[in-house]
Scaffold this motif. Sequence first.
Motif: not given
Length: 227
Positions: A101-107
């Motif tokens: 989540f905090h890496s920027g992934a949407s899922g």
Amino acid sequence: MTDRLHHKVRVLVAENFDLIRIGLRALFKDHASVHLVAETGDIGNLFELMAEHRPDVALIDWQLSESVDAEHICKLTRLHPQTKVLAFSDCISEPINLLAFHSGASGIISKHHSSQVLLNAIHAIHAGKTWFNRDTAGPEQQQEQSSSDPQAEIRCNDNIWAHPKFSNCERRIAFLATQGLSAKEISIRLDITEKTVRNQLSAIYRKTGVKKQIELCLIASQFDLFK
């Protein structure tokens, strides 16, 4: 042919294992709604392929490189904000959920899920939703959480989210929790007992209608809370 491709979700696959890439290639071949634009098993040419193809969704192996797992995803989302990243992992836990989540992934989705669940996840994040495993109930519950309602996956509706009231202490704890800190780390940061943090988190979860830290992160992102 061109018109049909125009309406498909354009997907790039970066997967470490050949057999999995072969399976994904077969899944996406001539698919009605998904088009595989490129694939790689090497972190070295991933960014070149991203720049060349600009996919709608990038399905990225969480263990693609030997570096910190989230580093390449963080860089990808920074360089290509138009592409939604779906992390692909053998093992998913709440800490990995939070890190993704905090890496920027949407899922993030498990490699043990069915092909239909994977397709559902791709379409969900392409539509602007999020797809995170919030418990160990399995793919069926994950599918239920990603319904046609854009807010369903974070269990938030008008009845739950009137205007929850938080004390200053709750806001500080909630903010640190949404940064991925554990209860112990929050207690050290705020110089309070870990028991106090856990009690406050329970109250925060109750007020927001969530059950887990990752859900709190999603709500904070959606509603710009806990600044």
